[in-house]
Design a protein around this motif. Structure first.
Motif, PDB file in Angstrom:
ATOM      1  N   LEU A  83       0.807  -1.219   0.000  1.00  0.00           N
ATOM      2  CA  LEU A  83       0.000   0.000   0.000  1.00  0.00           C
ATOM      3  C   LEU A  83       0.840   1.268   0.000  1.00  0.00           C
ATOM      4  O   LEU A  83       0.303   2.365   0.181  1.00  0.00           O
ATOM      5  N   GLN A  86      -0.269   4.216  -1.963  1.00  0.00           N
ATOM      6  CA  GLN A  86      -1.527   4.833  -1.556  1.00  0.00           C
ATOM      7  C   GLN A  86      -1.373   5.783  -0.374  1.00  0.00           C
ATOM      8  O   GLN A  86      -2.334   6.472  -0.002  1.00  0.00           O
ATOM      9  N   LEU A 232      -4.436   6.815   3.906  1.00  0.00           N
ATOM     10  CA  LEU A 232      -4.473   6.114   2.626  1.00  0.00           C
ATOM     11  C   LEU A 232      -5.445   6.818   1.689  1.00  0.00           C
ATOM     12  O   LEU A 232      -6.523   7.253   2.107  1.00  0.00           O
ATOM     13  N   ARG A 233      -5.070   6.915   0.442  1.00  0.00           N
ATOM     14  CA  ARG A 233      -5.859   7.689  -0.524  1.00  0.00           C
ATOM     15  C   ARG A 233      -7.310   7.220  -0.590  1.00  0.00           C
ATOM     16  O   ARG A 233      -8.228   8.039  -0.710  1.00  0.00           O
ATOM     17  N   HIS A 234      -7.526   5.925  -0.496  1.00  0.00           N
ATOM     18  CA  HIS A 234      -8.878   5.401  -0.620  1.00  0.00           C
ATOM     19  C   HIS A 234      -9.494   5.034   0.730  1.00  0.00           C
ATOM     20  O   HIS A 234     -10.498   4.313   0.780  1.00  0.00           O
TER      21      HIS A 234
END
Length: 483
Positions: A83, A86, A232-234
């Protein structure tokens, strides 16, 4: 004779329990241990308080929205799980934080996150402290170090060193607010041990912090330097999803919707225990070792037959109830009123609101163009009354506070309430001594380990570290047991 696998039951599928199970799979491979691991979670989903919701282009964190980069365990785990690409920093162009004080929002000068301002001028002009408060804060250089002895409250420590006003207006909302706690009850040794250590080493916190600042930043191993907080981006649920996927691939048994109602022990030979877990679905499983990654009050019920004294001490770990209220607005309705990342509210102001974050200013990709996402925080020790009533009441209370404190009067286009009853453990004075006594009371059962936010850190990195350390203890125990 071929021996079968040794079994480990991890009770609790929050971040600490999942991290413990993942670490166990790695340790078993590294040490050639034959283990069968099973993770049990009473809720229908994994992750505990790490919950990401999506609604009409909004990305809403129901619980924590980020983690501290200075503690490496979460960053390292994200990268290990693939990750790394991200991970995102806070939006640098909006990097300001405010404190509501004496009738208005006042900018927190750069550096005050560690008490010492990097620039004296903005601090003096901020109006956060009166001249007498500033003078008393400056006298910290001359305050003698306290002789090492009994634990001290967070308020007692900082008021002794910086005075009442600085503690009320700056330190309490920044530090006690992390725990939704009461600074008069919180243990400085259990929550912010760095500061008493600096006092003992340097005689003055200001002197010690300035010396550490001048030593320069740690090398970043060729990576861009992370901001103080990262996410985290999402959404943080991506970390949970990645862990669960890895555990499933490794053959770990994963079961949601089933709780552990009782824990019993029986002996096959002297000093060797089998742990029987009675489950809420009426079944029973036997394990060679158990990791309890559940709240302290839940662990108290489970260990009572094994150690009444440890159970009683676990029940002394108090919990605060909180709620997060997400509100979305049309940008044109709120843009003139907001700047920076948000604001905190000192307890001395006697407001129901703990803090508010301008989420879509702080992080990228949290709201679509033309919208602003805001998160309000209610509850905490001594502020439980703010949680009374329905979800609609909490939304109304949050809107009233945003109007009074930040001038936001427009109606929101979307609202979401997430309540966390008994969700935040409190490290009250004497906490570390209680942990020592709890461990002593359970020392007869080396295959039983307690882990999670109730003990040595409430943040995501701390929970990951504790989960990993618990896995290490269990792996050591099982390796010695098999030999």
């Amino acid at each position: 004779m071929t021996l079968g696998p040794q079994t480990v039951a991890v009770v609790g599928g929050g971040i600490a329990g999942l991290a413990a199970a993942f670490e166990l799979t790695k340790l078993a491979s590294d040490r050639n241990l034959l283990l069968a691991c099973r993770v049990l979670e009473s809720a229908p989903t994994w992750g505990g308080k790490i919950v990401t919701h999506r609604a009409g282009g909004l990305l809403i964190e129901a619980g924590p929205d980020s983690f501290l980069s200075q503690k490496p365990w979460a960053l390292d785990l994200c990268r290990e799980l693939g990750l790394g690409d991200q991970l995102i920093n806070t939006n640098d162009e909006h990097r300001k934080t405010f404190v509501y004080s004496r009738g208005r929002l006042r900018e927190l000068p750069e550096g005050l996150v560690v008490i010492v301002p990097s620039k004296l001028g903005p601090f003096l002009r901020s109006g956060l402290l009166s001249w007498s408060g500033l003078a008393r804060m400056g006298l910290e250089w001359a305050v003698p170090r306290r002789r090492i002895g009994a634990d001290e409250s967070l308020r007692g420590f900082f008021q002794r060193r910086f005075g009442r006003e600085a503690t009320d207006r700056l330190i309490e909302p920044l530090m006690a607010g992390i725990y939704a706690g009461d600074a008069t009850q919180m243990s400085i040794q259990a929550t912010f041990p760095r500061f008493p250590e600096l006092e003992q080493q340097c005689g003055s916190l200001i002197r010690g912090l300035l010396a550490k600042r001048s030593s320069g930043p740690e090398p970043a191993n060729g990576r861009p330097k992370p901001s103080l907080f990262v996410t985290l981006r999402h959404g943080l649920s991506g970390l949970v999803d990645a862990l669960v996927k890895r555990l499933a691939t490794a053959g770990v048994g994963l079961q949601t919707g089933v709780g552990v109602e009782a824990l019993r022990v029986r002996s096959r030979e002297a000093g060797r225990w089998v742990y029987d877990l009675m489950l809420s679905d009426g079944s029973r499983i036997a394990a060679d070792a158990v990791i309890l990654a559940v709240p302290a009050f839940a662990s108290a019920d489970l260990v009572r037959p094994l150690s009444p004294s440890s159970s009683a001490l676990l029940e002394q770990i108090l919990y605060a109830s909180t709620a997060t209220i997400a509100l979305a607005y049309h940008s044109d309705d709120v843009r003139p009123a907001i700047q920076g990342f948000g604001f905190v509210v000192p307890r001395v102001e006697q407001r129901p609101l703990l803090a508010a974050t301008w989420t879509s200013l702080k992080w990228a990709d949290r709201a679509p163009a033309g919208q602003v996402l805001v998160r309000c925080y209610l509850g905490g020790i001594g502020r439980e009354a703010s949680l009374a009533g329905s979800d609609e009441d909490l939304v109304s209370r949050s809107r009233e506070e945003l109007a009074a404190l930040a001038g936001i009067k427009a109606p929101p286009t979307y609202v979401e309430v997430n309540r966390w009853p008994r969700g935040m453990p409190q490290y009250t004075v004497g906490h570390l001594d209680r942990l020592t006594q709890i461990e002593a009371g359970l020392s007869r059962y080396p295959g039983l380990v307690l882990t999670g936010a109730a003990y040595r850190g409430v943040g995501i990195p701390d929970c990951i570290r504790e989960g990993q350390a618990s896995a290490g203890r269990i792996a050591d125990y099982l390796a010695g047991k098999r030999n």
